[in-house]
Enzyme design. Structure first.
Site, PDB file in Angstrom:
ATOM      1  N   ASP A 196       0.865  -1.174   0.000  1.00  0.00           N
ATOM      2  CA  ASP A 196       0.000   0.000   0.000  1.00  0.00           C
ATOM      3  C   ASP A 196       0.907   1.231   0.000  1.00  0.00           C
ATOM      4  O   ASP A 196       1.471   1.612   1.024  1.00  0.00           O
ATOM      5  CB  ASP A 196      -0.927   0.000   1.218  1.00  0.00           C
ATOM      6  N   LYS A 249      -6.682   3.617  -3.385  1.00  0.00           N
ATOM      7  CA  LYS A 249      -7.147   3.560  -1.989  1.00  0.00           C
ATOM      8  C   LYS A 249      -7.392   4.972  -1.481  1.00  0.00           C
ATOM      9  O   LYS A 249      -6.623   5.887  -1.781  1.00  0.00           O
ATOM     10  CB  LYS A 249      -6.081   2.837  -1.155  1.00  0.00           C
ATOM     11  N   LYS A 266     -10.129   0.517  -2.807  1.00  0.00           N
ATOM     12  CA  LYS A 266     -10.057   0.199  -1.376  1.00  0.00           C
ATOM     13  C   LYS A 266     -10.441   1.422  -0.558  1.00  0.00           C
ATOM     14  O   LYS A 266      -9.927   2.519  -0.777  1.00  0.00           O
ATOM     15  CB  LYS A 266      -8.652  -0.269  -0.984  1.00  0.00           C
TER      16      LYS A 266
END
Length: 232
Positions: free
Chosen positions: A93, A157, A186
């Site tokens: 991430d 995300k 996400k």
């Protein structure tokens, strides 16, 4: 029909608070193992521990790159990624360079993501690009999604969970509309209840970060047993 398993397989159980002790990280990993979440997101220093505890399970080990502000140099982000993958992380991430995006230096942003995606995909590792939407307007969220997709990212995300705001339905809808179906979404930051989880799912998120995993999945199981677990 939606199931508890379906929701569990959306959850990246988050163990990213800066004050977590090793004992607390171990407990969090055991919880994710028991509830069979799709992954656990840990700090780079905890990747080896996560790999050890989750060995033999289907729970994936995720870590963060350039966290939480995204202002590391590209070289440092690449080094972090290589070390994390060597330690056993299979999802990364990565925080976008927020300042460069706000400066409209789109070439820098895209090339950095592209470089990280290249080293990750060479080792069959997924990349989620954290946009930190609380600092962006709608147009920049759209542009960030487009840059991420052009660079080959697997996910975009919403947030680190440590900015001034987390996931919103409005932002998720923009993100979903700004990416092709091959890029997943996400949600992170503020998804603390089952209803919130169902809301982000309805808005197009296929993953969400959570610290309230036990609360969410316990309620999910209760509703499923009562026959009241439904999509929104």
């Amino acid at each position: 029909m939606i199931t508890t398993h379906d929701i569990a397989k959306m959850i990246d159980h988050s163990l990213l608070r800066p004050n977590l002790t090793t004992a607390q990280v171990r407990e969090g990993l055991k919880l994710a193992k028991a509830y069979e979440t799709v992954s656990v997101c840990v700090h780079p220093a905890d990747v080896r521990l996560a790999v050890e505890i989750l060995a033999g399970t289907e729970v994936k080990v995720t870590t963060v790159i350039g966290f939480p502000h995204g202002a590391h140099t590209t070289k440092v982000k690449l080094y972090e990624a290589e070390e994390a993958m060597a330690d056993g992380a299979v999802e990364l991430d990565m925080v976008i360079n927020i300042g460069r995006l706000l400066s409209h230096d789109y070439a820098y942003v895209q090339e950095e993501i592209k470089a990280l995606v290249a080293v990750a995909h060479a080792k069959h590792t997924l990349v989620k690009v954290i946009l930190e939407n609380c600092y962006l307007d709608d147009n920049l969220i759209k542009i960030a999604c487009e840059l991420s997709e052009a660079a080959g990212a697997d996910f975009v995300k919403t947030s680190t969970g440590f900015g001034t705001g987390g996931a919103t339905i409005h932002d998720l809808q923009i993100m979903r509309a700004s990416c092709s179906p091959k890029v997943q979404i996400k949600a992170a930051g503020g998804v603390r209840t089952l209803d919130a989880a169902l809301d982000v799912r309805a808005a197009g998120a296929s993953r969400f970060g959570a610290t309230a995993t036990k609360t969410i999945l316990d309620e999910c199981r209760q509703r499923e047993q009562a026959g009241t677990l439904k999509e929104k």
